[in-house]
Structure formats: C-alpha cells, structure tokens
Motif scaffolding. Structure first.
Motif, PDB file in Angstrom:
ATOM      1  N   GLY A 104      20.506  32.075  46.602  1.00  0.00           N
ATOM      2  CA  GLY A 104      20.347  32.070  45.150  1.00  0.00           C
ATOM      3  C   GLY A 104      21.282  33.009  44.403  1.00  0.00           C
ATOM      4  N   THR A 105      22.098  33.774  45.133  1.00  0.00           N
ATOM      5  CA  THR A 105      23.040  34.667  44.464  1.00  0.00           C
ATOM      6  C   THR A 105      24.112  33.831  43.765  1.00  0.00           C
ATOM      7  N   PRO A 106      24.327  34.069  42.457  1.00  0.00           N
ATOM      8  CA  PRO A 106      25.377  33.328  41.757  1.00  0.00           C
ATOM      9  C   PRO A 106      26.764  33.650  42.327  1.00  0.00           C
ATOM     10  N   VAL A 107      27.591  32.618  42.500  1.00  0.00           N
ATOM     11  CA  VAL A 107      28.941  32.809  43.032  1.00  0.00           C
ATOM     12  C   VAL A 107      29.735  33.756  42.127  1.00  0.00           C
ATOM     13  N   LYS A 108      29.522  33.690  40.803  1.00  0.00           N
ATOM     14  CA  LYS A 108      30.208  34.606  39.877  1.00  0.00           C
ATOM     15  C   LYS A 108      29.889  36.061  40.204  1.00  0.00           C
ATOM     16  N   ASP A 109      28.646  36.341  40.606  1.00  0.00           N
ATOM     17  CA  ASP A 109      28.261  37.709  40.966  1.00  0.00           C
ATOM     18  C   ASP A 109      28.975  38.159  42.238  1.00  0.00           C
ATOM     19  N   ILE A 110      29.127  37.245  43.195  1.00  0.00           N
ATOM     20  CA  ILE A 110      29.840  37.571  44.436  1.00  0.00           C
ATOM     21  C   ILE A 110      31.306  37.853  44.119  1.00  0.00           C
ATOM     22  N   LEU A 120      39.609  46.052  41.694  1.00  0.00           N
ATOM     23  CA  LEU A 120      40.318  45.216  40.735  1.00  0.00           C
ATOM     24  C   LEU A 120      39.437  45.013  39.506  1.00  0.00           C
ATOM     25  N   GLU A 121      40.073  44.833  38.355  1.00  0.00           N
ATOM     26  CA  GLU A 121      39.340  44.437  37.158  1.00  0.00           C
ATOM     27  C   GLU A 121      39.020  42.957  37.287  1.00  0.00           C
ATOM     28  N   LEU A 122      37.945  42.546  36.649  1.00  0.00           N
ATOM     29  CA  LEU A 122      37.590  41.135  36.646  1.00  0.00           C
ATOM     30  C   LEU A 122      38.288  40.493  35.458  1.00  0.00           C
ATOM     31  N   GLY A 123      39.107  39.496  35.735  1.00  0.00           N
ATOM     32  CA  GLY A 123      39.835  38.791  34.688  1.00  0.00           C
ATOM     33  C   GLY A 123      39.091  37.540  34.268  1.00  0.00           C
ATOM     34  N   SER A 124      39.798  36.451  34.078  1.00  0.00           N
ATOM     35  CA  SER A 124      39.196  35.179  33.660  1.00  0.00           C
ATOM     36  C   SER A 124      38.517  34.505  34.849  1.00  0.00           C
ATOM     37  N   ILE A 125      37.267  34.140  34.655  1.00  0.00           N
ATOM     38  CA  ILE A 125      36.510  33.431  35.684  1.00  0.00           C
ATOM     39  C   ILE A 125      36.109  32.090  35.090  1.00  0.00           C
ATOM     40  N   GLY A 126      36.460  31.027  35.772  1.00  0.00           N
ATOM     41  CA  GLY A 126      36.194  29.675  35.274  1.00  0.00           C
ATOM     42  C   GLY A 126      34.778  29.225  35.529  1.00  0.00           C
ATOM     43  N   GLU A 127      34.628  27.956  35.687  1.00  0.00           N
ATOM     44  CA  GLU A 127      33.319  27.311  35.849  1.00  0.00           C
ATOM     45  C   GLU A 127      32.793  27.466  37.279  1.00  0.00           C
ATOM     46  N   LYS A 148      38.606  31.693  50.659  1.00  0.00           N
ATOM     47  CA  LYS A 148      37.542  30.832  51.185  1.00  0.00           C
ATOM     48  C   LYS A 148      36.400  30.701  50.166  1.00  0.00           C
ATOM     49  N   LEU A 149      35.996  31.799  49.573  1.00  0.00           N
ATOM     50  CA  LEU A 149      34.895  31.815  48.608  1.00  0.00           C
ATOM     51  C   LEU A 149      35.201  30.968  47.377  1.00  0.00           C
ATOM     52  N   THR A 150      36.449  31.005  46.910  1.00  0.00           N
ATOM     53  CA  THR A 150      36.811  30.344  45.651  1.00  0.00           C
ATOM     54  C   THR A 150      37.490  28.994  45.843  1.00  0.00           C
ATOM     55  N   VAL A 156      45.501  37.326  41.804  1.00  0.00           N
ATOM     56  CA  VAL A 156      45.496  38.643  41.178  1.00  0.00           C
ATOM     57  C   VAL A 156      46.777  38.780  40.375  1.00  0.00           C
ATOM     58  N   ASP A 157      46.642  39.294  39.165  1.00  0.00           N
ATOM     59  CA  ASP A 157      47.803  39.550  38.324  1.00  0.00           C
ATOM     60  C   ASP A 157      47.570  40.852  37.575  1.00  0.00           C
ATOM     61  N   ASN A 158      48.464  41.801  37.773  1.00  0.00           N
ATOM     62  CA  ASN A 158      48.372  43.111  37.113  1.00  0.00           C
ATOM     63  C   ASN A 158      46.989  43.740  37.243  1.00  0.00           C
ATOM     64  N   ASN A 159      46.505  43.783  38.472  1.00  0.00           N
ATOM     65  CA  ASN A 159      45.247  44.429  38.842  1.00  0.00           C
ATOM     66  C   ASN A 159      44.008  43.716  38.316  1.00  0.00           C
ATOM     67  N   LYS A 160      44.143  42.473  37.894  1.00  0.00           N
ATOM     68  CA  LYS A 160      42.995  41.687  37.437  1.00  0.00           C
ATOM     69  C   LYS A 160      42.816  40.480  38.354  1.00  0.00           C
ATOM     70  N   LEU A 161      41.576  40.267  38.788  1.00  0.00           N
ATOM     71  CA  LEU A 161      41.246  39.109  39.606  1.00  0.00           C
ATOM     72  C   LEU A 161      40.863  37.960  38.686  1.00  0.00           C
ATOM     73  N   HIS A 162      41.593  36.850  38.803  1.00  0.00           N
ATOM     74  CA  HIS A 162      41.314  35.639  38.041  1.00  0.00           C
ATOM     75  C   HIS A 162      40.882  34.549  39.021  1.00  0.00           C
ATOM     76  N   VAL A 163      39.884  33.764  38.626  1.00  0.00           N
ATOM     77  CA  VAL A 163      39.444  32.635  39.447  1.00  0.00           C
ATOM     78  C   VAL A 163      39.345  31.434  38.525  1.00  0.00           C
ATOM     79  N   LEU A 164      40.331  30.548  38.646  1.00  0.00           N
ATOM     80  CA  LEU A 164      40.431  29.398  37.751  1.00  0.00           C
ATOM     81  C   LEU A 164      40.783  28.143  38.541  1.00  0.00           C
ATOM     82  N   SER A 165      40.170  27.040  38.159  1.00  0.00           N
ATOM     83  CA  SER A 165      40.520  25.764  38.782  1.00  0.00           C
ATOM     84  C   SER A 165      41.890  25.325  38.253  1.00  0.00           C
ATOM     85  N   PRO A 166      42.509  24.318  38.866  1.00  0.00           N
ATOM     86  CA  PRO A 166      43.828  23.867  38.400  1.00  0.00           C
ATOM     87  C   PRO A 166      43.849  23.377  36.951  1.00  0.00           C
TER      88      PRO A 166
END
Length: 178
Positions: A104-110, A120-127, A148-150, A156-166
C-alpha cells in the motif's frame, strides 16, 4: 585571465550525469586548496559539492550541480601553464541503497525516499499514482534500483530527481524576453 574548459554529459535517463572542468591560470594558493583523490573524501571527510554557472553579460544560470570525484593540478607537455582538472558526478554509480516498503505504500513516496537516500532534491514527478501491491524491497546499486522502480522514467539533472513518462515534461517558469 582565468579560463575554464568544460564538458558536461547529460542524458534523459538514469545515468551518471558527469562533468569535467579544466581551470587555467588559478593562483597557487587556490590550486593547493583544490585537491581530491578519487578514492577518498576531502581532508574533512565530506563530499564536496560543485555548482557551475555559465552565461554572459552578467546573467548566469546553473549549468551543472554535482559532487567532486577527483581534482588535481598538473603542467601539460612542458608548458609553464598549470591546469587544474576536476571530475564530477551527480550520483555515485557504486552507491548501494536498501529498504523494504510495506503493502500500500505509494510509489511517489518510495521515489521521494530514494531521492532522500541519494541526497537529491525531488524535481518533477509525473503520474505515479500506483501503490505497491506486496512488500517491495530495494536492494542494490541506486541507479539500477531507481531505473527498475520507475520503468526507465527517472533521470537526474542539477541535483534534482525527475520521474516523467515520455509524454510528460518538466514544469518551468515562462520567461518574457525583451
């Protein structure tokens, strides 16, 4: 005059974004402060963060934010000019992470937790509205586990983690040019 040559590697995938800087004409006392062996931390045992800004006409923006891997000064081919060379990375490719998350842990929280583990700072996180359907364990090299998780959607760009679909992009401010 102080001269800087730089080469910054970036990609839109989980990869070790890295940079190499060559600094010419630093004074001796500054050069003596800039030394780091590839296998050890600096004298105080801390990681050294590198922020490199570039621009012109007094307007600069952040071109690279990473961690110093090594730094040495040398003379090239009998020249009288001393070159100080710095190699940097944003995620240590050998960094291991490990943690188990409950059902039940949200993937965004992981993703946020992994960003924290990697400093790392958290950058843009998609859906990423999913939750884990069974206990989920991360155990291994950070870059591999993040990929694997995403599903290959992290970078990562300039110390920010971004997770975005294409089909998603980084949100940014609109600027007006005169």
């Amino acid at each position: 005059p102080l001269t800087v040559e730089f080469d910054i590697h970036r990609s839109g995938k989980v990869d070790n974004q890295n940079a190499r800087f060559k600094l010419y004409n630093l004074n001796r006392s500054t050069r003596q402060l800039l030394f780091k062996d590839i296998l050890s931390n600096n004298v105080r045992g801390e990681q050294v963060r590198v922020l490199f800004e570039a621009g012109y006409n007094g307007k600069y923006s952040l071109a690279y934010h990473g961690t110093l891997l090594e730094c040495n000064s040398y003379r090239d081919g009998g020249s009288t000019e001393v070159i100080t060379e710095m190699s940097c990375f944003d995620i240590n490719p050998l960094k291991y992470i490990g943690k188990t998350y409950s059902v039940g842990t949200p993937v965004k929280d992981i993703i946020a937790d992994v960003a924290n583990m990697l400093q790392l700072e958290l950058g843009s996180i998609g859906e990423f509205e999913k939750t884990v359907k069974e206990n989920y364990t991360i155990s291994g090299k950070a870059l591999y586990e993040l990929d694997k998780l995403t599903g290959g959607c992290a970078y990562v760009d300039n110390n920010k983690l971004h997770v975005l679909s294409p089909t998603e992009c980084v949100k940014s401010e609109r600027r007006k040019f005169h």
